[in-house]
Design a protein around this motif. Sequence first.
Motif, PDB file in Angstrom:
ATOM      1  N   SER A  44     -47.765 -33.759  -5.667  1.00  0.00           N
ATOM      2  CA  SER A  44     -46.543 -34.552  -5.528  1.00  0.00           C
ATOM      3  C   SER A  44     -45.309 -33.672  -5.570  1.00  0.00           C
ATOM      4  O   SER A  44     -44.380 -33.828  -4.773  1.00  0.00           O
ATOM      5  CB  SER A  44     -46.481 -35.611  -6.634  1.00  0.00           C
ATOM      6  N   SER A  66     -42.735 -32.939  -2.535  1.00  0.00           N
ATOM      7  CA  SER A  66     -41.309 -33.207  -2.687  1.00  0.00           C
ATOM      8  C   SER A  66     -40.481 -32.004  -2.262  1.00  0.00           C
ATOM      9  O   SER A  66     -39.438 -32.137  -1.625  1.00  0.00           O
ATOM     10  CB  SER A  66     -40.989 -33.565  -4.144  1.00  0.00           C
ATOM     11  N   LYS A 124     -37.827 -34.578  -0.809  1.00  0.00           N
ATOM     12  CA  LYS A 124     -37.775 -35.898  -1.430  1.00  0.00           C
ATOM     13  C   LYS A 124     -38.210 -35.787  -2.879  1.00  0.00           C
ATOM     14  O   LYS A 124     -39.138 -35.041  -3.202  1.00  0.00           O
ATOM     15  CB  LYS A 124     -38.679 -36.888  -0.685  1.00  0.00           C
ATOM     16  N   ASP A 130     -38.769 -37.887  -6.844  1.00  0.00           N
ATOM     17  CA  ASP A 130     -38.878 -39.151  -7.562  1.00  0.00           C
ATOM     18  C   ASP A 130     -37.538 -39.417  -8.233  1.00  0.00           C
ATOM     19  O   ASP A 130     -36.953 -38.524  -8.849  1.00  0.00           O
ATOM     20  CB  ASP A 130     -39.983 -39.074  -8.613  1.00  0.00           C
ATOM     21  N   ARG A 179     -35.164 -42.053 -10.731  1.00  0.00           N
ATOM     22  CA  ARG A 179     -34.979 -43.178 -11.638  1.00  0.00           C
ATOM     23  C   ARG A 179     -33.489 -43.509 -11.641  1.00  0.00           C
ATOM     24  O   ARG A 179     -32.668 -42.700 -12.047  1.00  0.00           O
ATOM     25  CB  ARG A 179     -35.440 -42.815 -13.049  1.00  0.00           C
ATOM     26  N   THR A 219     -35.924 -40.383  -1.049  1.00  0.00           N
ATOM     27  CA  THR A 219     -36.681 -40.263  -2.292  1.00  0.00           C
ATOM     28  C   THR A 219     -38.142 -40.574  -2.011  1.00  0.00           C
ATOM     29  O   THR A 219     -38.456 -41.290  -1.053  1.00  0.00           O
ATOM     30  CB  THR A 219     -36.164 -41.230  -3.372  1.00  0.00           C
ATOM     31  N   LYS A 220     -39.012 -40.039  -2.849  1.00  0.00           N
ATOM     32  CA  LYS A 220     -40.448 -40.291  -2.665  1.00  0.00           C
ATOM     33  C   LYS A 220     -40.844 -41.571  -3.385  1.00  0.00           C
ATOM     34  O   LYS A 220     -41.466 -42.453  -2.824  1.00  0.00           O
ATOM     35  CB  LYS A 220     -41.253 -39.103  -3.184  1.00  0.00           C
ATOM     36  N   ASN A 221     -40.500 -41.652  -4.665  1.00  0.00           N
ATOM     37  CA  ASN A 221     -40.751 -42.852  -5.467  1.00  0.00           C
ATOM     38  C   ASN A 221     -39.461 -43.243  -6.156  1.00  0.00           C
ATOM     39  O   ASN A 221     -38.714 -42.382  -6.632  1.00  0.00           O
ATOM     40  CB  ASN A 221     -41.842 -42.582  -6.514  1.00  0.00           C
ATOM     41  N   SER A 281     -37.470 -45.855  -8.956  1.00  0.00           N
ATOM     42  CA  SER A 281     -37.496 -46.814 -10.063  1.00  0.00           C
ATOM     43  C   SER A 281     -36.064 -47.230 -10.348  1.00  0.00           C
ATOM     44  O   SER A 281     -35.175 -46.379 -10.466  1.00  0.00           O
ATOM     45  CB  SER A 281     -38.119 -46.180 -11.313  1.00  0.00           C
TER      46      SER A 281
END
Length: 326
Positions: free
Chosen positions: A87, A91, A96, A98, A100, A123-125, A127
């Motif tokens: 991951s 990225s 990209k 993650d 938050r 962004t990859k993930n 929140s």
Amino acid sequence: MTVDSGLDIGCLRIFLETAKDCNMSRAAQTLGVSQPAVSASIKKIETILGTSVFDRNTRPIQLTTAGRMLWNRGSYLLEQFDCLTPSIKSSLVCHKVDLRMGCSDCMSFALSPSLMNAALEFTKNLSVKTGSSPTISQMLSCNQIDIALASDSMIGVENVQALPLLTEEFLFVVPKDILACPSPCYKEIYEKLSHLPYLRFGKETFDFVQSERIYRGLHFKDVQRIEVDTNKAMMSLISNRRGWCILPPLSIWMGKEFSSNVSFFKFNVEATRRYFVLYQSHGYASIAERIRKVSIELFKKEIFPQIAKEWPELLKHIHLNDDCAS
């Protein structure tokens, strides 16, 4: 002999492979290690936990209660661990990360889900947390989020950078037609509003201090006060002629369904609320600036046209900070 304070990934991997069919020799063959190495790893885990993870009195051996708990939770942890390196590498290659992100209630109402969809492009993930500005600021301080959209500039908080997003003016919000003209004098304000309860948010909100300062500046006799916790509740009470309040435009916009029964007007003195895109780690500087630019474009192309269609007077009191340097 010193006992390790926690489990290590290697032992966990051996345990999980063994737990698949409760067969140590098969686990050793699959992992390419010796059976004594498997036994030693299982023993190490049991020493750390202080209990057995396999019941060796049965044939084949079976997981104990502790073993089942370790199987259930350990499987997820190992899966996440195995994905961690790919991951991060992915990225770095595609630029990209993650992310938050935290948004105040007003920002979330105005920009979601458009900002979320736009953020997924870089962004990859993702929140996203929503709450009052003090809550979001606290989350940023505690490293629970990476970027915040809030009305707290967090001046004085170490390493926090604040990119200006927009400025809005606080307004009187009153029941429809209770005041005769759009710019009433102080005497008319006092006469028409002093018999109605003053609506306000609790002290835990960031707008409390500013609105209270304005209220005290009016020198009203202390009238009945009603404390509410949402913009919609406040706008509903005003719509039903149960009180009046001091709010900025985006908070008023959250109660837009009550627009036909509510009026607002500007103060004679300047009273504003500013919004910022905030970040603490320099690694998120470029993303924070990108979110600021995307948010400004969304306000121009989506939010402002909606407000212009349904409640155009509000736009006079919202000003984007789209000419500032990052």
